[in-house]
Design a protein around this motif. Sequence first.
Motif, PDB file in Angstrom:
ATOM      1  N   ILE A 170       0.651  -1.150  -0.360  1.00 50.29           N
ATOM      2  CA  ILE A 170      -0.379  -0.164   0.015  1.00 50.29           C
ATOM      3  C   ILE A 170       0.836   1.113  -0.123  1.00 50.29           C
ATOM      4  O   ILE A 170       2.073   1.146   0.994  1.00 50.29           O
ATOM      5  N   THR A 171       0.688   2.555  -0.780  1.00 50.41           N
ATOM      6  CA  THR A 171       1.316   3.538  -0.977  1.00 50.41           C
ATOM      7  C   THR A 171       0.249   4.334  -1.457  1.00 50.41           C
ATOM      8  O   THR A 171      -0.446   4.119  -1.885  1.00 50.41           O
ATOM      9  N   SER A 172       0.967   5.678  -0.275  1.00 47.24           N
ATOM     10  CA  SER A 172       0.131   6.816  -0.298  1.00 47.24           C
ATOM     11  C   SER A 172       0.913   7.869  -1.318  1.00 47.24           C
ATOM     12  O   SER A 172       2.385   8.130  -1.505  1.00 47.24           O
ATOM     13  N   VAL A 173       0.740   8.404  -2.786  1.00 42.29           N
ATOM     14  CA  VAL A 173       1.042   8.615  -3.686  1.00 42.29           C
ATOM     15  C   VAL A 173       1.031  10.338  -3.189  1.00 42.29           C
ATOM     16  O   VAL A 173      -0.548  10.719  -3.784  1.00 42.29           O
ATOM     17  N   LYS A 174       1.013  11.397  -4.362  1.00 39.54           N
ATOM     18  CA  LYS A 174       1.027  12.840  -4.240  1.00 39.54           C
ATOM     19  C   LYS A 174       1.779  13.071  -4.451  1.00 39.54           C
ATOM     20  O   LYS A 174       2.652  13.584  -5.243  1.00 39.54           O
ATOM     21  N   ALA A 175       0.813  13.959  -6.177  1.00 43.91           N
ATOM     22  CA  ALA A 175       1.194  14.349  -7.072  1.00 43.91           C
ATOM     23  C   ALA A 175       2.249  16.592  -6.158  1.00 43.91           C
ATOM     24  O   ALA A 175       1.189  16.982  -5.760  1.00 43.91           O
ATOM     25  N   ASP A 176       3.484  16.728  -6.896  1.00 37.84           N
ATOM     26  CA  ASP A 176       3.439  18.212  -6.574  1.00 37.84           C
ATOM     27  C   ASP A 176       3.101  18.561  -7.442  1.00 37.84           C
ATOM     28  O   ASP A 176       2.271  18.694  -7.659  1.00 37.84           O
TER      29      ASP A 176
ATOM     30  N   GLY B 110       4.077  20.796  -9.507  1.00 37.86           N
ATOM     31  CA  GLY B 110       4.164  20.314 -11.068  1.00 37.86           C
ATOM     32  C   GLY B 110       3.727  19.406 -11.294  1.00 37.86           C
ATOM     33  O   GLY B 110       4.019  19.009 -12.718  1.00 37.86           O
ATOM     34  N   GLY B 111       2.811  18.400 -10.390  1.00 37.98           N
ATOM     35  CA  GLY B 111       2.179  17.545 -11.062  1.00 37.98           C
ATOM     36  C   GLY B 111       2.861  16.502 -11.008  1.00 37.98           C
ATOM     37  O   GLY B 111       2.286  15.187 -11.758  1.00 37.98           O
ATOM     38  N   THR B 112       4.158  15.805 -10.614  1.00 37.55           N
ATOM     39  CA  THR B 112       5.175  15.117 -10.458  1.00 37.55           C
ATOM     40  C   THR B 112       4.559  14.161  -9.003  1.00 37.55           C
ATOM     41  O   THR B 112       4.288  14.359  -8.207  1.00 37.55           O
ATOM     42  N   PRO B 113       4.325  12.714  -9.407  1.00 37.37           N
ATOM     43  CA  PRO B 113       3.783  11.719  -8.817  1.00 37.37           C
ATOM     44  C   PRO B 113       4.957  11.582  -7.700  1.00 37.37           C
ATOM     45  O   PRO B 113       5.929  10.743  -8.083  1.00 37.37           O
ATOM     46  N   LYS B 114       4.978  11.931  -5.961  1.00 39.27           N
ATOM     47  CA  LYS B 114       5.603  11.402  -5.454  1.00 39.27           C
ATOM     48  C   LYS B 114       5.359  10.393  -3.949  1.00 39.27           C
ATOM     49  O   LYS B 114       4.680  10.760  -4.103  1.00 39.27           O
ATOM     50  N   ILE B 115       6.269   9.580  -3.638  1.00 43.89           N
ATOM     51  CA  ILE B 115       5.891   8.557  -3.326  1.00 43.89           C
ATOM     52  C   ILE B 115       6.074   9.236  -1.641  1.00 43.89           C
ATOM     53  O   ILE B 115       6.813   9.798  -0.735  1.00 43.89           O
ATOM     54  N   ILE B 116       4.771   9.187  -0.991  1.00 40.50           N
ATOM     55  CA  ILE B 116       4.925   9.190  -0.120  1.00 40.50           C
ATOM     56  C   ILE B 116       5.348   8.638   1.435  1.00 40.50           C
ATOM     57  O   ILE B 116       6.205   9.223   2.093  1.00 40.50           O
TER      58      ILE B 116
ATOM     59  N   SER C 159       4.953   4.384   1.930  1.00 38.01           N
ATOM     60  CA  SER C 159       4.817   3.118   1.527  1.00 38.01           C
ATOM     61  C   SER C 159       4.840   1.590   2.397  1.00 38.01           C
ATOM     62  O   SER C 159       5.952   1.570   2.895  1.00 38.01           O
ATOM     63  N   GLN C 160       4.060   0.525   2.126  1.00 39.92           N
ATOM     64  CA  GLN C 160       4.346  -0.406   3.749  1.00 39.92           C
ATOM     65  C   GLN C 160       3.670  -1.785   2.641  1.00 39.92           C
ATOM     66  O   GLN C 160       2.750  -1.491   1.938  1.00 39.92           O
ATOM     67  N   GLY C 161       4.927  -2.960   2.571  1.00 42.10           N
ATOM     68  CA  GLY C 161       4.781  -3.870   2.450  1.00 42.10           C
ATOM     69  C   GLY C 161       4.514  -5.190   2.859  1.00 42.10           C
ATOM     70  O   GLY C 161       4.776  -5.124   4.053  1.00 42.10           O
ATOM     71  N   LYS C 162       4.183  -6.483   2.037  1.00 39.73           N
ATOM     72  CA  LYS C 162       4.438  -7.671   2.829  1.00 39.73           C
ATOM     73  C   LYS C 162       4.873  -8.052   1.407  1.00 39.73           C
ATOM     74  O   LYS C 162       3.799  -8.249   0.621  1.00 39.73           O
ATOM     75  N   GLY C 163       5.551  -9.136   2.289  1.00 36.41           N
ATOM     76  CA  GLY C 163       5.561 -10.309   1.522  1.00 36.41           C
ATOM     77  C   GLY C 163       6.453  -9.873   0.270  1.00 36.41           C
ATOM     78  O   GLY C 163       7.730  -9.542   0.445  1.00 36.41           O
ATOM     79  N   SER C 164       6.921 -10.619  -1.046  1.00 33.75           N
ATOM     80  CA  SER C 164       7.789 -10.259  -1.889  1.00 33.75           C
ATOM     81  C   SER C 164       7.412  -8.449  -2.158  1.00 33.75           C
ATOM     82  O   SER C 164       8.604  -8.247  -2.946  1.00 33.75           O
TER      83      SER C 164
ATOM     84  N   THR D 149      10.263   3.121  -1.639  1.00 33.51           N
ATOM     85  CA  THR D 149      11.035   4.327  -1.354  1.00 33.51           C
ATOM     86  C   THR D 149      10.706   6.306  -1.434  1.00 33.51           C
ATOM     87  O   THR D 149       9.814   6.061  -2.998  1.00 33.51           O
ATOM     88  N   VAL D 150      10.111   5.934  -0.564  1.00 35.57           N
ATOM     89  CA  VAL D 150       9.538   7.913   0.197  1.00 35.57           C
ATOM     90  C   VAL D 150      10.379   8.488  -0.558  1.00 35.57           C
ATOM     91  O   VAL D 150      11.446   8.809  -0.477  1.00 35.57           O
ATOM     92  N   GLY D 151      10.093   9.382  -1.429  1.00 36.73           N
ATOM     93  CA  GLY D 151      10.347   9.985  -2.157  1.00 36.73           C
ATOM     94  C   GLY D 151      10.929  10.029  -3.561  1.00 36.73           C
ATOM     95  O   GLY D 151      11.313  11.222  -4.350  1.00 36.73           O
TER      96      GLY D 151
END
Length: 172
Positions: free
Chosen positions: A87-93, A95-101, A103-108, A113-115
């Motif tokens: 599950i990842t939270s993404v926010k557009a800066d 300029g509209g570029t989507p950046k990762i705020i 992110s958490q994962g489970k398994g493989s 990477t944040v940012g």
Amino acid sequence: MQLIRDRRGSAAVEFAFVAPLMLLIYYGIAELTQGMMADRRMSHVASAIGDLIAQDTNVTSAEMTDVFNVGNAIMAPFNTATLAMRITSVKADAGGTPKIIWSQGKGSLAGLTVGGTATIPANMLAANESLIMSEVKYVYSSPIKKVLPTDITFNQKFYLKPRKTSEVTYTP
């Protein structure tokens, strides 16, 4: 000549020719149905875990564990050893570029990477908007292995806008 005209046992011979083909069709239908059910459940997992997070305003690590446990429960009775979720939270800066705020994962599927820049479909985010991206990967292994002898990997991504706030935050 009498042996050639004798029809007794012809049904048994016909059955011997047809039975292997019928069994192959039966196993094939059973295996394909199981695979389709696994794919449907995996898609439901991706939708459900993303939706649970999108309904929240702030997510804790305990809640994240609970959400991943919900994903495992949805996959039942299929084996969840090969189920991976992120599950990842993404926010557009601005300029509209989507950046990762966050992110958490489970398994493989480890957290991203944040940012870093996220890859999302075009026109999904305007400047300063956020979304929740849920990803699920599941490796299906047929229990019969007659028609599907190799494993099949299913992947699914869902994109959901936060419901109660403009951005869902994460508190580890």
